[in-house]
Design a protein around this motif. Structure first.
Motif, PDB file in Angstrom:
ATOM      1  N   UNK A 379       0.743  -1.150   0.128  1.00 36.39           N
ATOM      2  CA  UNK A 379       0.034   0.134  -0.187  1.00 36.39           C
ATOM      3  C   UNK A 379       0.803   1.225   0.040  1.00 36.39           C
ATOM      4  N   UNK A 380       1.911   1.201   0.722  1.00 38.61           N
ATOM      5  CA  UNK A 380       2.743   2.462   0.969  1.00 38.61           C
ATOM      6  C   UNK A 380       3.581   2.831  -0.257  1.00 38.61           C
ATOM      7  N   UNK A 381       4.139   1.680  -0.905  1.00 36.40           N
ATOM      8  CA  UNK A 381       4.930   1.942  -2.112  1.00 36.40           C
ATOM      9  C   UNK A 381       4.138   2.233  -3.218  1.00 36.40           C
ATOM     10  N   UNK A 382       2.932   1.613  -3.421  1.00 39.08           N
ATOM     11  CA  UNK A 382       2.021   1.924  -4.509  1.00 39.08           C
ATOM     12  C   UNK A 382       1.545   3.316  -4.704  1.00 39.08           C
ATOM     13  N   UNK A 383       1.211   3.857  -3.417  1.00 42.90           N
ATOM     14  CA  UNK A 383       0.544   5.130  -3.174  1.00 42.90           C
ATOM     15  C   UNK A 383       1.904   6.239  -3.113  1.00 42.90           C
ATOM     16  N   UNK A 384       2.874   5.815  -2.761  1.00 49.11           N
ATOM     17  CA  UNK A 384       4.167   6.813  -2.820  1.00 49.11           C
ATOM     18  C   UNK A 384       4.431   7.173  -4.134  1.00 49.11           C
ATOM     19  N   UNK A 385       4.623   5.987  -5.075  1.00 50.76           N
ATOM     20  CA  UNK A 385       4.933   6.209  -6.626  1.00 50.76           C
ATOM     21  C   UNK A 385       3.916   7.152  -7.031  1.00 50.76           C
ATOM     22  N   UNK A 386       2.517   7.012  -6.751  1.00 53.32           N
ATOM     23  CA  UNK A 386       1.589   7.762  -7.384  1.00 53.32           C
ATOM     24  C   UNK A 386       1.577   9.384  -6.786  1.00 53.32           C
ATOM     25  N   UNK A 608      11.475  -2.934 -15.177  1.00 50.90           N
ATOM     26  CA  UNK A 608      10.150  -3.582 -15.669  1.00 50.90           C
ATOM     27  C   UNK A 608       9.061  -3.060 -15.467  1.00 50.90           C
ATOM     28  N   UNK A 609       8.983  -2.324 -14.406  1.00 48.96           N
ATOM     29  CA  UNK A 609       7.628  -1.277 -14.087  1.00 48.96           C
ATOM     30  C   UNK A 609       7.370  -0.262 -15.254  1.00 48.96           C
ATOM     31  N   UNK A 610       8.478   0.356 -15.370  1.00 56.76           N
ATOM     32  CA  UNK A 610       8.472   1.315 -16.320  1.00 56.76           C
ATOM     33  C   UNK A 610       8.305   0.811 -17.929  1.00 56.76           C
ATOM     34  N   UNK A 611       8.666  -0.255 -18.066  1.00 55.50           N
ATOM     35  CA  UNK A 611       8.520  -0.777 -19.556  1.00 55.50           C
ATOM     36  C   UNK A 611       6.958  -1.076 -19.614  1.00 55.50           C
ATOM     37  N   UNK A 612       6.514  -1.869 -18.542  1.00 51.30           N
ATOM     38  CA  UNK A 612       4.855  -2.049 -18.593  1.00 51.30           C
ATOM     39  C   UNK A 612       4.136  -0.804 -18.880  1.00 51.30           C
ATOM     40  N   UNK A 613       4.887   0.168 -18.013  1.00 51.29           N
ATOM     41  CA  UNK A 613       3.929   1.501 -18.257  1.00 51.29           C
ATOM     42  C   UNK A 613       4.104   2.185 -19.707  1.00 51.29           C
ATOM     43  N   UNK A 614       5.379   2.159 -20.238  1.00 52.92           N
ATOM     44  CA  UNK A 614       5.299   2.548 -21.693  1.00 52.92           C
ATOM     45  C   UNK A 614       4.473   1.710 -22.573  1.00 52.92           C
ATOM     46  N   UNK A 615       4.656   0.612 -22.383  1.00 50.49           N
ATOM     47  CA  UNK A 615       3.555  -0.533 -22.981  1.00 50.49           C
ATOM     48  C   UNK A 615       2.073  -0.313 -22.923  1.00 50.49           C
ATOM     49  N   UNK A 645      -2.299   3.905 -12.640  1.00 48.69           N
ATOM     50  CA  UNK A 645      -2.891   2.523 -12.447  1.00 48.69           C
ATOM     51  C   UNK A 645      -1.710   1.569 -12.603  1.00 48.69           C
ATOM     52  N   UNK A 646      -1.205   1.503 -13.828  1.00 49.52           N
ATOM     53  CA  UNK A 646      -0.285   0.680 -14.199  1.00 49.52           C
ATOM     54  C   UNK A 646       0.875   0.409 -13.266  1.00 49.52           C
ATOM     55  N   UNK A 647       1.434   1.626 -12.857  1.00 52.65           N
ATOM     56  CA  UNK A 647       2.664   1.564 -11.673  1.00 52.65           C
ATOM     57  C   UNK A 647       2.202   0.815 -10.541  1.00 52.65           C
ATOM     58  N   UNK A 648       0.957   1.162 -10.164  1.00 54.72           N
ATOM     59  CA  UNK A 648       0.332   0.907  -8.709  1.00 54.72           C
ATOM     60  C   UNK A 648       0.246  -0.737  -8.772  1.00 54.72           C
ATOM     61  N   UNK A 649      -0.215  -1.307  -9.976  1.00 50.03           N
ATOM     62  CA  UNK A 649      -0.545  -2.712 -10.255  1.00 50.03           C
ATOM     63  C   UNK A 649       0.988  -3.397 -10.330  1.00 50.03           C
ATOM     64  N   UNK A 650       1.917  -2.957 -10.839  1.00 49.37           N
ATOM     65  CA  UNK A 650       3.243  -3.681 -11.056  1.00 49.37           C
ATOM     66  C   UNK A 650       3.947  -3.683  -9.401  1.00 49.37           C
ATOM     67  N   UNK A 725       1.419  -8.106 -14.976  1.00 51.04           N
ATOM     68  CA  UNK A 725       1.708  -9.673 -14.826  1.00 51.04           C
ATOM     69  C   UNK A 725       2.429 -10.270 -15.909  1.00 51.04           C
ATOM     70  N   UNK A 726       1.790  -9.883 -17.138  1.00 51.75           N
ATOM     71  CA  UNK A 726       2.577 -10.661 -18.256  1.00 51.75           C
ATOM     72  C   UNK A 726       3.451  -9.847 -18.986  1.00 51.75           C
ATOM     73  N   UNK A 727       3.861  -8.563 -18.740  1.00 44.94           N
ATOM     74  CA  UNK A 727       4.864  -7.933 -19.432  1.00 44.94           C
ATOM     75  C   UNK A 727       6.091  -7.436 -18.306  1.00 44.94           C
ATOM     76  N   UNK A 728       5.581  -7.032 -17.313  1.00 37.91           N
ATOM     77  CA  UNK A 728       6.224  -6.498 -16.265  1.00 37.91           C
ATOM     78  C   UNK A 728       7.286  -7.661 -15.631  1.00 37.91           C
TER      79      UNK A 728
END
Length: 770
Positions: A379-386, A608-615, A645-650, A725-728
């Protein structure tokens, strides 16, 4: 109740009470689409240093945008009309005359040395201007030593200690600060009470302040280069206006207001009602879904989400954020996405309960406590990135991008408060009940979910060949890129400019009817407002004369005799500078998120998270290109939401990978990643469903005004769920094969590493033994 639970309950009640009071006593600021506002047409004039052409008018428009933002008017619309006119539309402006006065001022600020007393004969000499000071006495001034361009920031404040009343504090840029030090140092070489010891601050050829340099300042030493204060006989409003004028910058060209009128909302009452109905149905469906999945605790989470809605709405109203229809739709969508933290906690509690395999209330309480503790890092990491992204969009962006940053930050903070304070207090109180603990069908935690059970039975090996998923993602990107190249991106009028045509009809025509008949004639992207006494103003993209005739004929079907009153070419409202600032803010936000994730996780997970975001970004833009949908300001807001949302999910997936890998450091990362994904899929499905209920309702029932917004988010959330899941994960696994970084170390609750055999103590176990 424990002391911690009591504190949370009291804090939640206090925040809710304040939020309800704000909601009942303060009115929201509504945007142009919901309430209309004031439209002003400004005529740019030639100056001694610049000609009023397209380029200088565009520069003037951007300065006006900064000045209007300083006025506190959010979501204004500014477009260039022709070569030298600017159309300014301000939503919910309380005093249009004051706004017009501030907008129209040139605000040329300069700082001068005083050569001595002035005379009428010295006026107009090349040595420098001769102007009256604050008391009307003429001063002979030198040439400007620095201008307002050297001012980094300006703010009004009340100086009670020195008795100077309202002052305006200026912060200089580095080079301008050195010029200020030299200017005051030279003035300090003259004796006290000598006119030459003064420094004149001139705004629009008027001396607003000409203070003496203090006796304590040494000759050629000067005042510090960082900042200074403008003192004078300012009132509070005058000081604030002066500060925002200086902060906004000088207009490259003088402007004259040639027209000012009130315009109606761009959306009719029927469209607004349909959107509100769709939002309520979607939110209710999300609450019912969460209640169905998690039973009693799901109902308590739905209650906490209702509280989240009240708190975040009150914050938006209190901060004066302008609410547009897409903004309100995004606000409702945030309610669906705010359930994510509750789902994370409940799924972790289910895992803990299954490990303890107990049926008593005591076991349920400890499982819930462990669920909150174990979900905290995700929860903390996903919300801090946002929050990082929201902060950078606010500080580096401008216009609607800045407003989105504020709204996003409010939503994140309110959702964390809702989940970690309100929902936790409610669930802790409920878990103490013996009835809730004894009946598994009631609490919703004691039984594993259907998705978790099905996955445990099938146990699929998803990452036997990570390259297979990377090839699929690459193929999807290629298809999206082909759509962008072949079909092209249909940019809306906000990005490209277009045509503004105003019509007068013999019969009154409301906005909703006008939009319907124009959509039937093939002008679905046209923006319609009422202007003046029943006239209709139509803003659309490129329009040739034949198409304009067809547009007028369509309006004539509903309004009878239709006469063209005005016809102008307009520039983009999202100009080059605003787009450039938005791209810079987005790029910096991605880089900062990359650095944060690399520190908190591993550099492989961060990339990997940034790659999924650009994807996700490429696929969303490509989908709109293939569908022929318009990419406009509403799409921009949806795209920014998808990025968050993408970064949060990864982050949620990689947090579980890190945790499991630290417990089993000798296992292969592929096995660990497969187990982590299977454990987080229930959370991903349930969170995604919460958002999808609202988006489907908005797309189907919200009408044309929200169709593209909801469609963009539907595509974005589906793509974001897939990519997390299937890119990051495949990208991270591929990078890990080349990385030499050791597996993460296991940590105790205190933050110190522990051995593989260390056990976690039950939070309800005080350690005593008999």
């Amino acid at each position: 109740m424990t002391r911690a639970t009591t504190v949370r309950a009291v804090l939640a009640a206090a925040v809710l009470l304040v939020s309800v009071l704000i909601t009942l006593t303060m009115s929201p600021r509504l945007g142009l689409d919901l309430q209309g506002g004031t439209r002003m047409v400004l005529q740019a004039k030639d100056s001694a240093t610049a000609k009023a052409d397209r380029e200088s008018t565009d520069r003037t428009l951007e300065v006006l945008r900064r000045r209007i933002d300083s006025l506190g008017v959010s979501e204004p619309t500014l477009t260039r009309s022709g070569e030298d006119r600017i159309i300014v539309e301000l939503p919910d402006v309380q005093d249009p005359r004051k706004a017009a006065e501030v907008i129209g001022r040139t605000a040329q600020l300069s700082f001068h040395a005083v050569r001595g007393p002035g005379t009428e004969q010295e006026k107009g000499k090349a040595a420098g201007p001769t102007l009256p000071d604050e008391e009307g006495r003429l001063l002979a001034l030198g040439q400007a030593r620095l201008t307002g361009a050297g001012v980094k920031d300006a703010g009004a404040s009340f100086d009670a200690q020195q008795g100077a009343g309202w002052t305006v504090a200026l912060d200089f840029h580095k080079d301008a600060g050195r010029d200020w030090t030299r200017l005051t140092g030279e003035a300090a070489c003259h004796p006290a009470q000598d006119e030459r010891r003064r420094v004149a601050i001139v705004l629009d050829d008027r001396v607003i302040s000409s203070p003496q340099v203090a006796p304590s300042v040494g000759c050629n030493v000067g005042l510090p280069s960082g900042s200074t204060q403008i003192t004078g006989s300012f009132g509070a409003a005058e000081a604030r206006d002066l500060a925002l004028l200086i902060k906004g910058g000088a207009l490259p060209l003088p402007v004259e207001i040639v027209e000012q009128r009130t315009v109606g909302p761009t959306l009719g009452a029927a469209a607004i009602d349909a959107s509100a109905r769709a939002a309520l149905i979607g939110a209710a469906a999300t609450a019912l879904f969460i209640t169905f999945v998690y039973r009693l605790f799901g109902a308590l989470a739905a209650t906490a989400l209702a509280a989240y809605g009240v708190i975040s709405y009150a914050a938006l109203v209190a901060l004066g954020v302008t609410l547009t229809l897409p903004g309100l739709a995004g606000f409702v969508l945030a309610i669906g996405m705010a359930v994510d933290a509750n789902v994370l906690v409940f799924e972790r509690a289910r895992e803990e309960y299954a490990e303890r395999s107990g049926r008593s209330g005591r076991s349920l309480r400890s499982a819930m406590t462990a669920g909150f503790r174990n979900a905290w890092s995700a929860v903390a990491d996903s919300n801090v990135t946002t929050l990082i992204a929201a902060g950078l969009l606010f500080f580096l962006g401008s216009g609607p991008v800045k407003g989105f940053g504020v709204t996003l930050a409010i939503g994140v903070l309110a959702s964390m408060f809702s989940a970690l304070v309100i929902a936790r207090a409610l669930t802790e109180i409920a878990s103490r009940s013996r009835f809730v603990g004894d009946y598994r069908g009631v609490n919703g935690i004691a039984r594993p979910g259907r998705v978790r059970t099905w996955l445990a039975r099938r146990d699929p090996r998803l990452f036997r060949s990570p390259r297979r998923w990377l090839l699929i993602s690459t193929a999807l990107i290629a298809v999206a890129g082909l759509g962008i190249v072949v079909r092209g991106v249909d940019l809306g009028v906000e990005f490209t400019g277009g045509r503004l045509v105003e019509y007068s009809t013999s019969r009154p025509v409301d906005v909703e009817t006008a939009r319907t008949v124009l959509a039937g004639a093939g002008f679905g992207d046209a923006e319609v407002t009422t202007a003046g006494a029943g006239d209709l103003s139509v803003r659309t993209g490129d329009l040739d004369n034949h198409e304009e005739h067809a547009l007028r004929a369509a309006l004539a079907e509903a309004g009878g005799d239709t006469t063209k009153v005005r016809d102008e070419l307009i520039g983009p409202s999202l100009g080059d500078e605003l787009r450039r600032n938005a791209l810079i803010a987005l790029a910096v936000a991605v880089l900062v998120q990359l650095a944060y994730l690399a520190v908190r996780f591993r550099w492989t997970f961060a990339l990997a998270s940034v790659a999924a975001l650009l994807h996700d970004v490429i696929l969303l833009v490509g989908a709109f290109a293939w569908l022929g949908r318009t990419v406009d300001g509403i799409f921009l807001a949806a795209l920014l939401t998808v990025i968050g949302y993408s970064v949060n999910d990864s982050v949620v997936v990689f947090d579980r990978v890190r945790e499991l890998w630290a417990k089993a450091r000798r296992e292969s990362v592929t096995t660990i990643a497969n187990r982590a994904v299977l454990q987080t899929v229930p959370r991903t499905v349930n969170t995604g469903m919460g958002a999808l209920f609202i988006l489907v309702a908005l797309a189907v029932l919200g009408g044309d005004s929200l169709e593209d917004f909801a469609l963009a988010l539907l595509i974005g959330i589906c793509v974001g769920t897939y990519s997390s899941v299937l890119t990051a994960v495949p990208v991270a696994l591929t990078l890990e094969k080349r990385a030499k970084t050791p597996p993460p170390a296991r940590k105790r609750a205190s933050g110190r590493t522990s051995g593989a055999g260390a056990k976690r103590r039950d939070p309800l176990d005080n350690g005593a033994r008999v």
